[in-house]
Design a protein around this motif. Sequence first.
Motif, PDB file in Angstrom:
ATOM      1  N   HIS A 142       0.830  -1.211   0.000  1.00 36.09           N
ATOM      2  CA  HIS A 142       0.000   0.000   0.000  1.00 36.09           C
ATOM      3  C   HIS A 142       0.863   1.259   0.000  1.00 36.09           C
ATOM      4  O   HIS A 142       0.417   2.324   0.404  1.00 36.09           O
ATOM      5  N   GLY A 143       2.079   1.119  -0.458  1.00 34.65           N
ATOM      6  CA  GLY A 143       2.965   2.266  -0.547  1.00 34.65           C
ATOM      7  C   GLY A 143       4.258   1.867  -1.240  1.00 34.65           C
ATOM      8  O   GLY A 143       4.496   0.689  -1.548  1.00 34.65           O
ATOM      9  N   ALA A 144       5.107   2.857  -1.487  1.00 31.03           N
ATOM     10  CA  ALA A 144       6.368   2.605  -2.175  1.00 31.03           C
ATOM     11  C   ALA A 144       7.341   3.731  -1.870  1.00 31.03           C
ATOM     12  O   ALA A 144       6.951   4.812  -1.411  1.00 31.03           O
ATOM     13  N   ALA A 145       8.617   3.456  -2.152  1.00 30.13           N
ATOM     14  CA  ALA A 145       9.667   4.462  -2.041  1.00 30.13           C
ATOM     15  C   ALA A 145      10.374   4.563  -3.386  1.00 30.13           C
ATOM     16  O   ALA A 145      10.639   3.545  -4.035  1.00 30.13           O
ATOM     17  N   ALA A 146      10.674   5.792  -3.807  1.00 30.36           N
ATOM     18  CA  ALA A 146      11.299   6.022  -5.105  1.00 30.36           C
ATOM     19  C   ALA A 146      12.445   7.013  -4.954  1.00 30.36           C
ATOM     20  O   ALA A 146      12.410   7.894  -4.089  1.00 30.36           O
ATOM     21  N   ASN A 147      13.451   6.865  -5.816  1.00 28.41           N
ATOM     22  CA  ASN A 147      14.543   7.836  -5.793  1.00 28.41           C
ATOM     23  C   ASN A 147      14.207   9.018  -6.706  1.00 28.41           C
ATOM     24  O   ASN A 147      13.145   9.064  -7.345  1.00 28.41           O
ATOM     25  N   SER A 148      15.121   9.979  -6.765  1.00 25.63           N
ATOM     26  CA  SER A 148      14.841  11.197  -7.527  1.00 25.63           C
ATOM     27  C   SER A 148      14.661  10.912  -9.012  1.00 25.63           C
ATOM     28  O   SER A 148      13.816  11.524  -9.678  1.00 25.63           O
ATOM     29  N   ARG A 149      15.449   9.971  -9.545  1.00 27.29           N
ATOM     30  CA  ARG A 149      15.333   9.665 -10.968  1.00 27.29           C
ATOM     31  C   ARG A 149      13.956   9.094 -11.286  1.00 27.29           C
ATOM     32  O   ARG A 149      13.336   9.458 -12.303  1.00 27.29           O
TER      33      ARG A 149
END
Length: 528
Positions: A142-149
């Motif tokens: 129910h969620g995620a983490a992403a980098n700047s790219r």
Amino acid sequence: MRLIEGVPIYTFWEPCPIAEAMVEHEGRIVAVGSRAELGARFPAAKRVRLDGGAIVPAFNDCHCHVLPLGIDLGKADLRDCTSIPEIQQRLRDWAARHPDAPWILGRAYDQNRLREGRHLTRHELDAVSRERPIFLNHVSKHGAAANSRALEIAGITRETPDPPDGAILRDEHGEPTGILLESAASLVSRHIPKPSGTELVEAIHRATRDMARRGILAASDASTGWLDLEAEVNAYARALEQGAPVRLTLMPLYSAAQRAGWLERQEQSGEAVGFTPEPPSPHPDLRWGAIKLFADGAFTTRTAALREPYVDAGTTGTLMYEPEELMERIWTVHRAGWQCAVHAIGDRAIELVLQGYERALTRLPRADHRHRIEHAMLMADDLMARMQALGVVAVPQPEFLWWLTSAYLKGLGARAQRLMPYRSWLQHGIAVAFSSDQPVVPGDPIIGWRAAVTRTSMDGTCLLPDEGLEPLVALRLFTEGAAYATRDPELGRLAPGMQARWVLLSHPPEEVIVADIQVLTTSYSLER
């Protein structure tokens, strides 16, 4: 034809609850009973003597995510990481092993387990790579983490508004942190290259082989159509044609079923009976299950919808739809003749789902509908009574107690003592079916089974010990209960005419608390 003997066979069949032997032929059980009787009746049968503790019906994971599990098995596994540096190193190692992968992908990170006590940020992921996009699924899905790219590829900036049923978390300056909750995660995930048809089939093989190794020989995919309904169904059928060992029930997402035109049945008067809305199945072991809806999020991301705020967040979670829209969708599924399964974790969400079922059944009564609430975690007495009155099936995941209790206590405080009251459900006459929701958790049915009995977590915390079940009762909810919830008349018992799907345990099932029970072999392994 073969005659299986050597260990007690727990059939869950009333005329012969524990048998000495079992005869099977072409994947079906022909007879169960004593060795002498069956030996005399079937003298030509090949006799197979097994050593171990007991044979029981195979586990039926009636709420999991088969294709996502297979895809996840190819990502960096972050489930046991306890710090942000550990996550960073795990991702660097994966990236080094997959130099040609366009994205760095990870699964099952959980900020509740990190010593930093928080989500990691895009800047911490940028330290792994600024050139390759990074996308990590939260353990809850129910969620995620992403980098700047990854954010750049998705066009997410400080000006990007939150989607209606999601959130882009931001820092004190209004900049995105890289944490994306609920539907906000799809703003990035839609840019990840989609697997080909062959890759989908390979992922299903990975998932089903992994399940079979753990004694799971039947499973329900609770989000079919998240990628492409037709492509997914074709991939499941191809995998089964190629020998995938798990009998599969597909639960199409509401939006996918609607696009396919499967919910267009017009309103009828009187009682709804005899509906057969499902399209033809392309394989005998590929079945249609309930239509899947979402009412709220998850406890671990504080997005499950509550009647009262979280103790550590001050919010009450997220409803996926406005109440009237949710009830209209439930009505659409019910009117079309499908079984309905709604993800509802918080007490507010459960209450709304029950209101929706009550309205639909009042408007168009339907005997033996077996509508379901998936997870049904935070309960109250008034909700239990309504579930029983409406004939709603509860589909919880006992393995959650082993892995996630600490997160529940952080978010709910004393209310965590109301989670998943198994014994009370049964005492109220509510049908219950156990499952795992893997890959949210590893999907080990032995861990889930033991947790249903002891209600104890990996750190020794015990929630509502009086709600624990006797070992055989808990086991039956993974077998008979799951078959009931999925409307599958061929599974759940080892009885004449049923499918011969069974597991050999290392110890008798009554010893699940005191013994290190293992799955020694399965009917599938014996066939090979």
